[in-house]
Design an enzyme around this catalytic site. Structure first.
Site, PDB file in Angstrom:
ATOM      1  N   SER A  66       0.826  -1.211   0.000  1.00  0.00           N
ATOM      2  CA  SER A  66       0.000   0.000   0.000  1.00  0.00           C
ATOM      3  C   SER A  66       0.861   1.262   0.000  1.00  0.00           C
ATOM      4  O   SER A  66       2.000   1.273   0.463  1.00  0.00           O
ATOM      5  CB  SER A  66      -0.890   0.020   1.239  1.00  0.00           C
ATOM      6  OG  SER A  66      -1.742  -1.100   1.261  1.00  0.00           O
TER       7      SER A  66
HETATM    8  N1  SAH Z   1      -1.207  -4.654   3.952  1.00  0.00           N
HETATM    9  C1  SAH Z   1      -0.377  -4.693   2.768  1.00  0.00           C
HETATM   10  C2  SAH Z   1      -1.176  -4.452   1.512  1.00  0.00           C
HETATM   11  C3  SAH Z   1      -1.703  -5.719   1.007  1.00  0.00           C
HETATM   12  S1  SAH Z   1      -2.645  -5.618  -0.502  1.00  0.00           S
HETATM   13  C4  SAH Z   1       0.754  -3.689   2.936  1.00  0.00           C
HETATM   14  O1  SAH Z   1       1.215  -3.518   4.023  1.00  0.00           O
HETATM   15  O2  SAH Z   1       1.221  -3.123   1.960  1.00  0.00           O
HETATM   16  C5  SAH Z   1      -4.094  -6.461   0.042  1.00  0.00           C
HETATM   17  C6  SAH Z   1      -3.931  -7.894   0.457  1.00  0.00           C
HETATM   18  O3  SAH Z   1      -5.217  -8.340   0.858  1.00  0.00           O
HETATM   19  C7  SAH Z   1      -3.490  -8.839  -0.660  1.00  0.00           C
HETATM   20  O4  SAH Z   1      -2.330  -9.507  -0.274  1.00  0.00           O
HETATM   21  C8  SAH Z   1      -4.674  -9.810  -0.794  1.00  0.00           C
HETATM   22  O5  SAH Z   1      -4.301 -11.136  -1.100  1.00  0.00           O
HETATM   23  C9  SAH Z   1      -5.297  -9.713   0.590  1.00  0.00           C
HETATM   24  N2  SAH Z   1      -6.687 -10.153   0.668  1.00  0.00           N
HETATM   25  C10 SAH Z   1      -7.701  -9.952  -0.215  1.00  0.00           C
HETATM   26  N3  SAH Z   1      -8.834 -10.533   0.235  1.00  0.00           N
HETATM   27  C11 SAH Z   1      -8.535 -11.115   1.435  1.00  0.00           C
HETATM   28  C12 SAH Z   1      -9.282 -11.893   2.373  1.00  0.00           C
HETATM   29  N4  SAH Z   1     -10.568 -12.211   2.183  1.00  0.00           N
HETATM   30  N5  SAH Z   1      -8.649 -12.320   3.485  1.00  0.00           N
HETATM   31  C13 SAH Z   1      -7.333 -12.050   3.702  1.00  0.00           C
HETATM   32  N6  SAH Z   1      -6.583 -11.334   2.854  1.00  0.00           N
HETATM   33  C14 SAH Z   1      -7.166 -10.876   1.717  1.00  0.00           C
END
Ligand code: SAH
Length: 218
Positions: A66
Site C-alpha cells: 500500500s
Molecule cells: N497490507 C499490505 C497491503 C496488502 S494488498 C501492505 O502492508 O502493503 C491487500 C492484500 O489483501 C493482498 O495480499 C490480498 O491477497 C489480501 N486479501 C484480499 N482478500 C482477502 C481476504 N478475504 N482475506 C485475507 N486477505 C485478503
C-alpha cells in the site's frame, strides 16, 4: 539482529514523513512509527530505489504494497486516543509492511492473508525484524479471527462490497474498523462501535485490490 540496525530513521524515511505530513497526515505518533520501518525490505530488490516513494508497488500475485500515505491515514483514523492499540487486526497482510508499522503502535498485532505464498513471504520479510508482537494467520479475512477477538481496531487493506458483518462483531465497544468500500471507485468507511450500535464516517476516495473470499493455497 538488534533493532537499532534497521529502525534508525534514514534521510529517505524522514523525507517521506515530511511529505506525508504535508499531504495531511496529522498524527506524529503514526509518522514516528512509519519512519522506524524499512519499507525496502518488503519489496523486491529491483524496486529498492522506489521504496520511499509515496506510491503502491507490486509485490507479486497481482497484489501491491500500500501507498504510505494511505497506510498512515488508515492507522491514524482508528488509533485510540491514548496513541496505542491493545490488540489490532489487519486483513490483507500482503508483504507485511503495514503489520510492521502497526507493531510499533500496538501491544499485539494480528494479520490475516488469504494467499499462502504471500503469507509465507510476509513471514520471511518480518523474521529479521524480530517483532515479537506480530502474529500472522493464513485464512479468509471475511471470517476475521474470532479466537483472538475482540480487537480495539481492525484495518482492512483490500476493498470489500460492504463492511463485513463478522468483522464488526469482533470489535470492542469503542473499537474502530476502517475498510475501503466499493468496486472501482472506493471510499474509506470508518465505523466506531458504540453500546447502541455503530457510527459511520466517510473519508477519502482510494484504490485497493479487491477483498476476495476463500483461500489461495499456492
Ligand atoms: N497490507 C499490505 C497491503 C496488502 S494488498 C501492505 O502492508 O502493503 C491487500 C492484500 O489483501 C493482498 O495480499 C490480498 O491477497 C489480501 N486479501 C484480499 N482478500 C482477502 C481476504 N478475504 N482475506 C485475507 N486477505 C485478503
Amino acid at each position: 539482529m538488534h533493532a537499532s540496525d534497521w529502525s534508525a530513521p534514514t534521510a529517505q524515511r524522514l523525507t517521506l514523513a515530511r511529505r506525508l505530513r504535508d499531504a495531511g497526515v496529522a498524527s506524529e505518533t503514526v509518522l514516528s512509527a512509519l519512519i522506524r520501518i524499512p519499507r525496502e525490505r518488503f519489496v523486491d530488490e529491483a524496486l529498492w530505489s522506489r521504496a520511499y516513494e509515496d506510491t503502491a508497488l507490486p509485490i507479486g500475485h497481482g497484489q501491491t504494497i500500500s501507498q504510505p500515505f494511505i497506510v498512515a491515514r488508515m492507522i491514524e483514523s482508528v488509533l485510540p486516543p491514548r496513541g496505542r492499540f491493545k490488540r489490532v487486526l489487519e486483513v490483507g497482510t500482503g508483504c507485511g509492511y503495514q503489520a510492521a508499522v502497526l507493531s510499533q503502535l500496538a501491544d499485539e498485532v494480528y494479520s490475516i492473508e488469504r494467499i499462502k505464498p504471500l503469507y509465507e513471504r510476509a513471514r520471511a520479510n518480518l523474521r529479521p525484524l524480530r517483532l515479537a508482537n506480530v502474529r500472522l494467520a493464513y485464512g479468509d479475512g471475511y471470517a476475521g479471527l474470532p479466537a483472538a477477538a475482540p480487537f480495539d481496531a481492525i484495518v482492512v487493506a483490500a476493498a470489500a462490497p460492504q463492511i463485513p458483518e463478522e468483522l464488526k462483531q469482533q470489535l470492542t465497544r469503542g473499537g474502530k474498523i476502517i475498510v475501503p468500500v466499493g468496486r472501482d471507485d472506493q471510499q474509506l468507511l470508518l465505523l466506531e462501535r458504540r453500546v447502541a450500535g455503530f457510527i459511520e464516517k466517510r473519508l477519502e476516495l482510494v484504490r485497493f485490490v479487491p477483498m476476495l473470499p476463500g483461500l489461495v493455497p499456492a
